[in-house]
Design a protein around this motif. Structure first.
Motif, PDB file in Angstrom:
ATOM      1  N   MET A   1       0.848  -1.180   0.000  1.00  0.00           N
ATOM      2  CA  MET A   1       0.000   0.000   0.000  1.00  0.00           C
ATOM      3  C   MET A   1       0.891   1.240   0.000  1.00  0.00           C
ATOM      4  N   PRO A   2       1.001   1.968  -1.109  1.00  0.00           N
ATOM      5  CA  PRO A   2       1.785   3.200  -1.119  1.00  0.00           C
ATOM      6  C   PRO A   2       1.097   4.283  -0.287  1.00  0.00           C
ATOM      7  N   THR A   3       1.891   4.947   0.533  1.00  0.00           N
ATOM      8  CA  THR A   3       1.393   6.071   1.323  1.00  0.00           C
ATOM      9  C   THR A   3       2.295   7.265   1.057  1.00  0.00           C
ATOM     10  N   PHE A   4       1.677   8.377   0.660  1.00  0.00           N
ATOM     11  CA  PHE A   4       2.410   9.609   0.384  1.00  0.00           C
ATOM     12  C   PHE A   4       2.104  10.631   1.465  1.00  0.00           C
ATOM     13  N   HIS A   5       3.151  11.229   2.023  1.00  0.00           N
ATOM     14  CA  HIS A   5       3.015  12.333   2.965  1.00  0.00           C
ATOM     15  C   HIS A   5       3.520  13.568   2.226  1.00  0.00           C
ATOM     16  N   THR A  13      -7.103  25.486  -2.798  1.00  0.00           N
ATOM     17  CA  THR A  13      -8.529  25.248  -2.645  1.00  0.00           C
ATOM     18  C   THR A  13      -8.789  23.742  -2.538  1.00  0.00           C
ATOM     19  N   LEU A  14      -9.965  23.405  -2.078  1.00  0.00           N
ATOM     20  CA  LEU A  14     -10.360  22.005  -2.004  1.00  0.00           C
ATOM     21  C   LEU A  14     -10.325  21.368  -3.392  1.00  0.00           C
ATOM     22  N   GLU A  15     -10.752  22.105  -4.408  1.00  0.00           N
ATOM     23  CA  GLU A  15     -10.745  21.570  -5.773  1.00  0.00           C
ATOM     24  C   GLU A  15      -9.313  21.323  -6.254  1.00  0.00           C
ATOM     25  N   GLN A  16      -8.386  22.215  -5.949  1.00  0.00           N
ATOM     26  CA  GLN A  16      -6.988  22.000  -6.330  1.00  0.00           C
ATOM     27  C   GLN A  16      -6.438  20.745  -5.659  1.00  0.00           C
ATOM     28  N   LYS A  17      -6.746  20.575  -4.390  1.00  0.00           N
ATOM     29  CA  LYS A  17      -6.279  19.388  -3.668  1.00  0.00           C
ATOM     30  C   LYS A  17      -6.918  18.129  -4.247  1.00  0.00           C
ATOM     31  N   ARG A  18      -8.181  18.193  -4.584  1.00  0.00           N
ATOM     32  CA  ARG A  18      -8.879  17.048  -5.167  1.00  0.00           C
ATOM     33  C   ARG A  18      -8.204  16.642  -6.481  1.00  0.00           C
ATOM     34  N   GLN A  19      -7.935  17.602  -7.349  1.00  0.00           N
ATOM     35  CA  GLN A  19      -7.284  17.302  -8.622  1.00  0.00           C
ATOM     36  C   GLN A  19      -5.877  16.739  -8.406  1.00  0.00           C
ATOM     37  N   PHE A  20      -5.182  17.281  -7.442  1.00  0.00           N
ATOM     38  CA  PHE A  20      -3.820  16.850  -7.126  1.00  0.00           C
ATOM     39  C   PHE A  20      -3.797  15.387  -6.680  1.00  0.00           C
ATOM     40  N   VAL A  21      -4.665  15.032  -5.724  1.00  0.00           N
ATOM     41  CA  VAL A  21      -4.651  13.652  -5.225  1.00  0.00           C
ATOM     42  C   VAL A  21      -5.153  12.671  -6.282  1.00  0.00           C
ATOM     43  N   GLU A  22      -6.070  13.110  -7.142  1.00  0.00           N
ATOM     44  CA  GLU A  22      -6.510  12.241  -8.239  1.00  0.00           C
ATOM     45  C   GLU A  22      -5.356  11.970  -9.199  1.00  0.00           C
ATOM     46  N   THR A  25      -2.810   9.636  -7.493  1.00  0.00           N
ATOM     47  CA  THR A  25      -3.366   8.283  -7.434  1.00  0.00           C
ATOM     48  C   THR A  25      -3.279   7.608  -8.799  1.00  0.00           C
ATOM     49  N   LYS A  26      -3.659   8.320  -9.855  1.00  0.00           N
ATOM     50  CA  LYS A  26      -3.606   7.738 -11.203  1.00  0.00           C
ATOM     51  C   LYS A  26      -2.176   7.371 -11.584  1.00  0.00           C
ATOM     52  N   ALA A  27      -1.239   8.279 -11.340  1.00  0.00           N
ATOM     53  CA  ALA A  27       0.162   8.007 -11.681  1.00  0.00           C
ATOM     54  C   ALA A  27       0.700   6.810 -10.896  1.00  0.00           C
ATOM     55  N   THR A  28       0.295   6.700  -9.657  1.00  0.00           N
ATOM     56  CA  THR A  28       0.751   5.585  -8.829  1.00  0.00           C
ATOM     57  C   THR A  28       0.179   4.269  -9.340  1.00  0.00           C
ATOM     58  N   LEU A  32       2.806   1.584 -10.670  1.00  0.00           N
ATOM     59  CA  LEU A  32       3.042   0.473  -9.753  1.00  0.00           C
ATOM     60  C   LEU A  32       2.069  -0.684  -9.914  1.00  0.00           C
ATOM     61  N   GLY A  33       1.034  -0.485 -10.712  1.00  0.00           N
ATOM     62  CA  GLY A  33       0.070  -1.545 -10.939  1.00  0.00           C
ATOM     63  C   GLY A  33      -0.771  -1.876  -9.716  1.00  0.00           C
ATOM     64  N   VAL A  34      -1.111  -0.852  -8.939  1.00  0.00           N
ATOM     65  CA  VAL A  34      -1.944  -1.060  -7.745  1.00  0.00           C
ATOM     66  C   VAL A  34      -3.337  -0.494  -7.987  1.00  0.00           C
ATOM     67  N   GLU A  35      -4.265  -0.874  -7.131  1.00  0.00           N
ATOM     68  CA  GLU A  35      -5.631  -0.372  -7.203  1.00  0.00           C
ATOM     69  C   GLU A  35      -5.726   0.985  -6.497  1.00  0.00           C
ATOM     70  N   PRO A  36      -6.607   1.867  -6.963  1.00  0.00           N
ATOM     71  CA  PRO A  36      -6.742   3.193  -6.339  1.00  0.00           C
ATOM     72  C   PRO A  36      -7.014   3.144  -4.836  1.00  0.00           C
ATOM     73  N   ASN A  37      -7.772   2.157  -4.386  1.00  0.00           N
ATOM     74  CA  ASN A  37      -8.101   2.118  -2.959  1.00  0.00           C
ATOM     75  C   ASN A  37      -6.923   1.692  -2.089  1.00  0.00           C
TER      76      ASN A  37
END
Length: 63
Positions: A1-5, A13-22, A25-28, A32-37
């Protein structure tokens, strides 16, 4: 399970953070061939007065 700090200056903004984490997650998942969850991302907002580079606080004017 990859964890990024990730620490970043406060003010995004919340929208900027939402786009960033999406995007992270997609790049990871793609690289790495892992599931988003299985990707955890912890964002920490930091005030500029609490971050320094080269011995200078970011809250002070940069030369």
């Amino acid at each position: 399970m990859p964890t990024f700090h990730i620490e970043l200056f406060e003010g995004r903004t919340l929208e900027q953070k939402r786009q960033f984490v999406e995007a992270i997650t997609k790049a990871t998942c793609d690289s790495l061939g892992v599931e988003p969850n299985s990707v955890d991302i912890i964002l920490t907002d930091v005030k500029r007065e609490n971050w320094a580079t080269g011995g200078r606080l970011w809250s002070e004017p940069q030369a």
